[in-house]
Scaffold this motif. Structure first.
Motif, PDB file in Angstrom:
ATOM      1  N   ALA A   1     -32.143  30.579  20.242  1.00 17.83           N
ATOM      2  CA  ALA A   1     -30.842  30.333  19.624  1.00 17.83           C
ATOM      3  C   ALA A   1     -29.989  31.596  19.608  1.00 17.83           C
ATOM      4  CB  ALA A   1     -31.030  29.805  18.199  1.00 17.83           C
ATOM      5  N   LEU A   2     -30.623  32.754  19.497  1.00 13.19           N
ATOM      6  CA  LEU A   2     -29.884  34.011  19.464  1.00 13.19           C
ATOM      7  C   LEU A   2     -29.469  34.473  20.857  1.00 13.19           C
ATOM      8  CD1 LEU A   2     -32.035  36.008  16.866  1.00 13.19           C
ATOM      9  CD2 LEU A   2     -29.928  34.719  16.452  1.00 13.19           C
ATOM     10  N   HIS A   3     -30.294  34.166  21.867  1.00 16.89           N
ATOM     11  CA  HIS A   3     -30.046  34.642  23.231  1.00 16.89           C
ATOM     12  C   HIS A   3     -30.272  33.522  24.254  1.00 16.89           C
ATOM     13  CE1 HIS A   3     -29.953  38.698  21.538  1.00 16.89           C
ATOM     14  NE2 HIS A   3     -31.088  38.409  20.919  1.00 16.89           N
ATOM     15  N   PRO A   4     -29.580  32.400  24.120  1.00 20.62           N
ATOM     16  CA  PRO A   4     -29.850  31.255  24.993  1.00 20.62           C
ATOM     17  C   PRO A   4     -29.570  31.511  26.469  1.00 20.62           C
ATOM     18  CG  PRO A   4     -27.834  30.899  23.735  1.00 20.62           C
ATOM     19  CD  PRO A   4     -28.499  32.111  23.157  1.00 20.62           C
ATOM     20  N   SER A   5     -28.650  32.417  26.776  1.00 23.07           N
ATOM     21  CA  SER A   5     -28.329  32.678  28.174  1.00 23.07           C
ATOM     22  C   SER A   5     -29.450  33.415  28.893  1.00 23.07           C
ATOM     23  CB  SER A   5     -27.031  33.483  28.285  1.00 23.07           C
ATOM     24  OG  SER A   5     -27.175  34.762  27.687  1.00 23.07           O
ATOM     25  N   ARG A   6     -30.392  33.981  28.142  1.00 24.68           N
ATOM     26  CA  ARG A   6     -31.512  34.695  28.750  1.00 24.68           C
ATOM     27  C   ARG A   6     -32.765  33.834  28.836  1.00 24.68           C
ATOM     28  NH1 ARG A   6     -31.273  40.148  29.131  1.00 24.68           N
ATOM     29  NH2 ARG A   6     -32.967  39.726  30.618  1.00 24.68           N
ATOM     30  N   VAL A   7     -32.653  32.565  28.447  1.00 30.40           N
ATOM     31  CA  VAL A   7     -33.814  31.678  28.426  1.00 30.40           C
ATOM     32  C   VAL A   7     -33.576  30.512  29.374  1.00 30.40           C
ATOM     33  CG1 VAL A   7     -35.332  30.273  26.989  1.00 30.40           C
ATOM     34  CG2 VAL A   7     -34.248  32.308  26.026  1.00 30.40           C
ATOM     35  N   CYS A   8     -34.579  30.236  30.218  1.00 24.89           N
ATOM     36  CA  CYS A   8     -34.523  29.102  31.137  1.00 24.89           C
ATOM     37  C   CYS A   8     -35.064  27.852  30.460  1.00 24.89           C
ATOM     38  CB  CYS A   8     -35.331  29.421  32.391  1.00 24.89           C
ATOM     39  SG  CYS A   8     -35.637  28.016  33.474  1.00 24.89           S
ATOM     40  N   SER A   9     -36.224  27.986  29.850  1.00 26.15           N
ATOM     41  CA  SER A   9     -36.855  26.864  29.158  1.00 26.15           C
ATOM     42  C   SER A   9     -37.784  27.423  28.103  1.00 26.15           C
ATOM     43  CB  SER A   9     -37.628  25.974  30.136  1.00 26.15           C
ATOM     44  OG  SER A   9     -38.582  26.728  30.875  1.00 26.15           O
ATOM     45  N   VAL A  10     -38.026  26.608  27.058  1.00 29.03           N
ATOM     46  CA  VAL A  10     -38.846  27.074  25.946  1.00 29.03           C
ATOM     47  C   VAL A  10     -39.689  25.921  25.425  1.00 29.03           C
ATOM     48  CG1 VAL A  10     -36.928  26.663  24.343  1.00 29.03           C
ATOM     49  CG2 VAL A  10     -38.803  28.149  23.646  1.00 29.03           C
ATOM     50  N   SER A  11     -40.965  26.196  25.170  1.00 28.62           N
ATOM     51  CA  SER A  11     -41.854  25.205  24.561  1.00 28.62           C
ATOM     52  C   SER A  11     -42.253  25.705  23.188  1.00 28.62           C
ATOM     53  CB  SER A  11     -43.086  24.953  25.437  1.00 28.62           C
ATOM     54  OG  SER A  11     -43.642  26.148  25.929  1.00 28.62           O
ATOM     55  N   VAL A  12     -42.134  24.808  22.191  1.00 31.48           N
ATOM     56  CA  VAL A  12     -42.252  25.154  20.771  1.00 31.48           C
ATOM     57  C   VAL A  12     -43.242  24.186  20.128  1.00 31.48           C
ATOM     58  CG1 VAL A  12     -40.969  25.359  18.618  1.00 31.48           C
ATOM     59  CG2 VAL A  12     -39.834  25.907  20.789  1.00 31.48           C
ATOM     60  N   GLY A  13     -44.414  24.665  19.736  1.00 31.42           N
ATOM     61  CA  GLY A  13     -45.439  23.767  19.211  1.00 31.42           C
ATOM     62  C   GLY A  13     -45.913  24.143  17.819  1.00 31.42           C
ATOM     63  N   GLY A  14     -46.301  23.144  17.031  1.00 31.72           N
ATOM     64  CA  GLY A  14     -46.826  23.401  15.698  1.00 31.72           C
ATOM     65  C   GLY A  14     -45.819  24.098  14.817  1.00 31.72           C
ATOM     66  N   PHE A  15     -44.549  23.654  14.864  1.00 36.57           N
ATOM     67  CA  PHE A  15     -43.457  24.381  14.219  1.00 36.57           C
ATOM     68  C   PHE A  15     -43.108  23.840  12.838  1.00 36.57           C
ATOM     69  CE2 PHE A  15     -41.663  20.910  16.592  1.00 36.57           C
ATOM     70  CZ  PHE A  15     -40.567  20.474  15.871  1.00 36.57           C
ATOM     71  N   ASN A  16     -43.980  23.029  12.247  1.00 38.22           N
ATOM     72  CA  ASN A  16     -43.812  22.511  10.880  1.00 38.22           C
ATOM     73  C   ASN A  16     -42.592  21.617  10.715  1.00 38.22           C
ATOM     74  OD1 ASN A  16     -44.227  25.938  10.054  1.00 38.22           O
ATOM     75  ND2 ASN A  16     -45.921  24.525  10.269  1.00 38.22           N
ATOM     76  N   GLY A  17     -41.975  21.213  11.822  1.00 36.34           N
ATOM     77  CA  GLY A  17     -40.751  20.429  11.733  1.00 36.34           C
ATOM     78  C   GLY A  17     -39.584  21.247  11.221  1.00 36.34           C
ATOM     79  N   LEU A  18     -39.583  22.557  11.525  1.00 35.69           N
ATOM     80  CA  LEU A  18     -38.562  23.468  11.000  1.00 35.69           C
ATOM     81  C   LEU A  18     -37.805  24.162  12.128  1.00 35.69           C
ATOM     82  CD1 LEU A  18     -40.718  25.109   8.160  1.00 35.69           C
ATOM     83  CD2 LEU A  18     -38.965  23.342   7.884  1.00 35.69           C
ATOM     84  N   ALA A  19     -37.380  23.421  13.117  1.00 31.21           N
ATOM     85  CA  ALA A  19     -36.618  24.010  14.224  1.00 31.21           C
ATOM     86  C   ALA A  19     -35.245  24.450  13.732  1.00 31.21           C
ATOM     87  CB  ALA A  19     -36.472  23.002  15.357  1.00 31.21           C
ATOM     88  N   ILE A  20     -34.753  25.559  14.262  1.00 34.77           N
ATOM     89  CA  ILE A  20     -33.416  26.015  13.910  1.00 34.77           C
ATOM     90  C   ILE A  20     -32.409  24.964  14.369  1.00 34.77           C
ATOM     91  CG2 ILE A  20     -33.105  27.346  16.050  1.00 34.77           C
ATOM     92  CD1 ILE A  20     -31.542  29.399  14.336  1.00 34.77           C
ATOM     93  N   LEU A  21     -31.450  24.648  13.524  1.00 37.56           N
ATOM     94  CA  LEU A  21     -30.473  23.613  13.826  1.00 37.56           C
ATOM     95  C   LEU A  21     -29.176  24.253  14.313  1.00 37.56           C
ATOM     96  CD1 LEU A  21     -31.048  21.356  10.680  1.00 37.56           C
ATOM     97  CD2 LEU A  21     -32.097  21.145  12.948  1.00 37.56           C
ATOM     98  N   PRO A  22     -28.582  23.730  15.380  1.00 38.58           N
ATOM     99  CA  PRO A  22     -27.347  24.311  15.927  1.00 38.58           C
ATOM    100  C   PRO A  22     -26.130  23.907  15.108  1.00 38.58           C
ATOM    101  CG  PRO A  22     -27.990  22.426  17.242  1.00 38.58           C
ATOM    102  CD  PRO A  22     -29.076  22.611  16.211  1.00 38.58           C
ATOM    103  N   GLU A  23     -26.175  24.208  13.811  1.00 37.42           N
ATOM    104  CA  GLU A  23     -25.125  23.796  12.881  1.00 37.42           C
ATOM    105  C   GLU A  23     -24.744  24.971  11.985  1.00 37.42           C
ATOM    106  OE1 GLU A  23     -26.659  20.552  10.648  1.00 37.42           O
ATOM    107  OE2 GLU A  23     -27.290  19.421  12.402  1.00 37.42           O
TER     108      GLU A  23
END
Length: 233
Positions: free
Chosen positions: A73-95
């Motif tokens: 979320a902080l540097h999306p232009s430097r990321v192609c793809s991301v896998s996020v597991g076991g995250f407690n249902g607490l993903a950062i929201l784009p809001e």
């Protein structure tokens, strides 16, 4: 670190809010340190005759899932793809704001949302870039590990309260579907997958993680990837 160079309220490997506020010393702007590591690796590889894109693949589980999700979320232009597991249902929201139950419209500060990203980093949240990158977010149906119960992971009381009111209390029935719905509404290229009979482990998802990143690199669209990765749910 427990007390040096900062105290236990900084969960550095989760890239938490207090870590992002460190203004000096060896842990200042850990996110930028990682970018410099990536740049250094790319320069060394180029010296050996290998060249590649500027963006990278990120994979993380549990606390590291929080790190890669937030870093993206902080540097999306430097990321192609991301896998996020076991995250407690607490993903950062784009809001930047949200109607929080019982409190009306509230600012969604990092890492619940992105309202104060510019204050933390000096750059505005790059919404379009964040929505464009491919994201695979998954959990096990029996995974009851909850970061909100640990004071070192969420050390700002008000932010912790906003998180509970925003995501909900139940990891599987409230938080996970809340994140999926909010990402879909924001137009994020994301795949959400719940693995049945799976606890706090990435093992069940390993083949899907590899396929997700390989197909992203091959240029497949998120709809076809999602259809194949979730068809066996």
């Amino acid at each position: 670190p427990f007390e040096d160079p900062v105290d236990w309220t900084h969960m550095v490997h989760m890239l938490d809010a207090k870590t992002m506020e460190i203004e000096e010393g060896p842990l200042e702007r850990v996110d930028l340190q990682l970018l410099r590591m990536i740049d250094d690796a790319q320069e060394r590889l180029a010296d050996w005759g290998w060249s590649g894109p500027d963006n990278v693949i990120l994979n993380g589980f549990s606390a590291q899932a929080a790190f890669v999700n937030r870093f993206s979320a902080l540097h999306p232009s430097r990321v192609c793809s991301v896998s996020v597991g076991g995250f407690n249902g607490l993903a950062i929201l784009p809001e930047e704001t949200a109607d929080v139950r019982g409190f009306g419209e509230q600012p969604m500060n990092y890492p619940v949302g992105v309202a104060n990203v510019a204050e933390l980093t000096g750059n505005q949240f790059a919404r379009e870039a964040f929505c464009d990158l491919h994201q695979f977010l998954y959990m096990g149906s029996e995974d009851d590990r909850d970061a909100l119960l640990y004071p070192d992971a969420w050390t700002k009381p008000k932010l912790r309260g906003i998180a509970v009111l925003t995501y909900g209390e139940d990891i599987h029935d409230e938080r996970f579907p809340t994140c999926e719905k909010r990402y879909e509404e924001a137009g994020v290229n994301a795949v959400f997958r719940m693995y049945e009979d799976t606890g706090h482990t990435p093992e069940t998802a390993e083949d899907d993680i590899v396929e997700f990143h390989e197909r992203t690199l091959a240029g497949d669209d998120i709809e076809s990837i999602s259809a194949d990765l979730t068809e066996s749910e």
